[in-house]
Design a protein around this motif. Sequence first.
Motif, short mmCIF file in Angstrom:
data_model
loop_
_atom_site.label_atom_id
_atom_site.label_comp_id
_atom_site.label_asym_id
_atom_site.label_seq_id
_atom_site.Cartn_x
_atom_site.Cartn_y
_atom_site.Cartn_z
N UNK A 1 0.84 -1.34 -0.17
CA UNK A 1 -0.06 0.05 -0.03
C UNK A 1 0.98 1.36 -0.04
N UNK A 2 1.16 1.71 -1.25
CA UNK A 2 2.02 2.93 -1.40
C UNK A 2 1.40 4.26 -1.01
N UNK A 3 -0.04 4.07 -0.71
CA UNK A 3 -0.82 5.24 0.05
C UNK A 3 -0.17 5.65 1.54
N UNK B 1 4.01 8.61 1.66
CA UNK B 1 3.59 9.80 1.02
C UNK B 1 4.86 10.13 0.48
N UNK B 2 6.01 9.95 1.22
CA UNK B 2 7.27 10.41 0.82
C UNK B 2 7.67 9.71 -0.63
N UNK B 3 7.09 8.74 -1.11
CA UNK B 3 7.45 7.93 -2.32
C UNK B 3 6.86 8.85 -3.62
N UNK B 4 5.96 9.87 -3.35
CA UNK B 4 5.47 10.65 -4.17
C UNK B 4 6.04 12.16 -4.08
N UNK B 5 6.62 12.04 -3.33
CA UNK B 5 7.00 13.81 -3.09
C UNK B 5 8.74 13.81 -3.67
N UNK B 6 9.10 12.60 -4.04
CA UNK B 6 10.60 12.76 -4.47
C UNK B 6 10.88 13.59 -5.78
N UNK C 1 13.91 14.66 -8.95
CA UNK C 1 15.13 14.21 -9.41
C UNK C 1 15.32 12.92 -9.85
N UNK C 2 14.58 12.23 -10.03
CA UNK C 2 14.43 10.71 -10.46
C UNK C 2 13.29 10.52 -11.08
N UNK C 3 13.12 9.83 -12.38
CA UNK C 3 12.13 9.46 -13.16
C UNK C 3 11.24 8.56 -12.41
N UNK C 4 11.78 7.87 -11.44
CA UNK C 4 11.09 6.77 -10.48
C UNK C 4 9.88 7.45 -9.88
N UNK C 5 9.92 8.57 -9.24
CA UNK C 5 9.19 9.38 -8.54
C UNK C 5 8.09 9.93 -9.43
N UNK C 6 8.43 10.22 -10.64
CA UNK C 6 7.27 10.68 -11.63
C UNK C 6 6.49 9.40 -12.02
N UNK C 7 7.12 8.32 -12.01
CA UNK C 7 6.12 7.05 -12.23
C UNK C 7 5.44 6.62 -11.02
N UNK D 1 1.55 6.06 -11.27
CA UNK D 1 0.94 4.94 -10.99
C UNK D 1 -0.14 5.35 -9.83
N UNK D 2 0.08 6.42 -8.99
CA UNK D 2 -1.06 6.84 -7.93
C UNK D 2 -2.27 7.10 -8.73
#
Length: 106
Positions: free
Chosen positions: A11-13, A16-21, A23-29, A33-34
């Motif tokens: 549950x990535x919800x 929240x830090x995952x979505x605030x990153x 400088x890395x394309x991973x955070x955009x992804x 996804x969210x």
Amino acid sequence: MSKGGTTIYYDLAADEEVFEGKGNFQFDIYRLMRKATRNQWQKYTPITNVLWLIYVERNLYEKLEKNQIGTCEQRLCFLQFFASLERSQTVGDWLYSTEMPHFLRA
């Protein structure tokens, strides 16, 4: 994924830090996804697999370029193989509609 009738997911919800990153394309992804899941991670949402594969593909390509792995033609072939992925709704749809590059054929 499920086990014994129970859906297994992270549950990535709750993170929240995952979505605030930045400088890395991973955070955009993760943000895409969210949006696709409406932040309801327990439901199977095939487009998230497509999004993650796009991330993996771009990350691999950057490493191929940076380290000059393969010829320029081979790296271009790699990009062309994944070109239609962004227009796909599922990884399965993409695989069935994409011609395998010569170096992946048996």
